[in-house]
Design an enzyme around this catalytic site. Structure first.
Site, mmCIF file in Angstrom:
data_model
loop_
_atom_site.group_PDB
_atom_site.id
_atom_site.type_symbol
_atom_site.label_atom_id
_atom_site.label_comp_id
_atom_site.label_asym_id
_atom_site.label_seq_id
_atom_site.Cartn_x
_atom_site.Cartn_y
_atom_site.Cartn_z
ATOM 1 N N HIS A 102 0.822 -1.214 0.000
ATOM 2 C CA HIS A 102 0.000 0.000 0.000
ATOM 3 C C HIS A 102 0.858 1.266 0.000
ATOM 4 O O HIS A 102 0.723 2.104 -0.889
ATOM 5 C CB HIS A 102 -0.948 -0.009 1.208
ATOM 6 C CG HIS A 102 -1.767 1.217 1.337
ATOM 7 N ND1 HIS A 102 -1.790 1.969 2.498
ATOM 8 C CD2 HIS A 102 -2.584 1.852 0.480
ATOM 9 C CE1 HIS A 102 -2.596 2.997 2.330
ATOM 10 N NE2 HIS A 102 -3.097 2.953 1.119
ATOM 11 N N HIS A 121 -1.193 1.636 8.045
ATOM 12 C CA HIS A 121 -2.637 1.663 7.797
ATOM 13 C C HIS A 121 -3.293 0.328 8.121
ATOM 14 O O HIS A 121 -4.393 0.040 7.675
ATOM 15 C CB HIS A 121 -2.919 2.074 6.345
ATOM 16 C CG HIS A 121 -2.428 3.448 6.044
ATOM 17 N ND1 HIS A 121 -1.248 3.684 5.384
ATOM 18 C CD2 HIS A 121 -2.936 4.666 6.351
ATOM 19 C CE1 HIS A 121 -1.056 4.989 5.279
ATOM 20 N NE2 HIS A 121 -2.055 5.606 5.849
#
Length: 174
Positions: A102, A121
């Site tokens: 990501h 995250h």
């Protein structure tokens, strides 16, 4: 607050743009590998690299590695039971990139549930299921290193099944 930079796109212009995008995607999907080679593109040949020996591994204790180069940190794991992509006599040795697909955060291993976890995250990846994403913002599975064990028990990495974070392409101009 009103935005003075808004663009009014009519229905026809919107549909024309969608058609052009769809046609381009369809054309790239049907190009055979020979056509890609003819245009000067070739798959990256990752080097065969010795990572460790089976004797160096302990069940459920990660070993830090780097593959295909020093700028690509990874982890080598002996999970204690046969798993997807596992090698060795027990089919339980796997290796993954530890750069979150990501945003590139360094992942940490959780021995309790055998996952690699992102502190940024909170994406989570299942090491027993080939690095499959099980939670979070990432949009692809974790890159798994393709492994081979030789007759001396040396573990070699020989490729990667997904794009490693920060690498712009899986192909190079020839």
């Amino acid at each position: 607050m009103k935005c003075n930079r808004m663009v009014d796109v009519g229905r026809r212009q919107f549909l024309r743009g969608g058609f052009v995008g769809a046609a381009g995607a369809a054309a790239s999907a049907v190009l055979p590998a020979e056509a890609a080679r003819a245009r000067g593109l070739a798959r990256v040949a990752y080097p065969s690299t010795r990572l460790a020996n089976i004797r160096d591994l302990k069940v459920n204790e990660p070993m830090d590695i780097a593959y295909p180069d020093a700028d690509s940190p990874g982890v080598l794991l002996k999970l204690g039971r046969p798993v997807e992509g596992g090698v060795g006599p027990d089919g339980d040795i796997v290796a993954f990139s530890v750069l979150c697909p990501h945003k590139g955060w360094l992942l940490s291993y959780s021995a309790g549930d055998r996952t690699l976890n992102c502190p940024g995250h909170h994406s989570r990846f299942d090491c027993e299921a080939g690095g499959q994403q099980i939670w979070g913002h990432a949009t692809q599975n974790l890159p798994q290193f393709l492994l081979r064990v030789d007759d001396k028990g040396d573990i070699h990495a020989e490729g990667v099944d997904e794009l490693i974070y920060g690498r712009l392409s899986n192909v190079l101009e020839a």
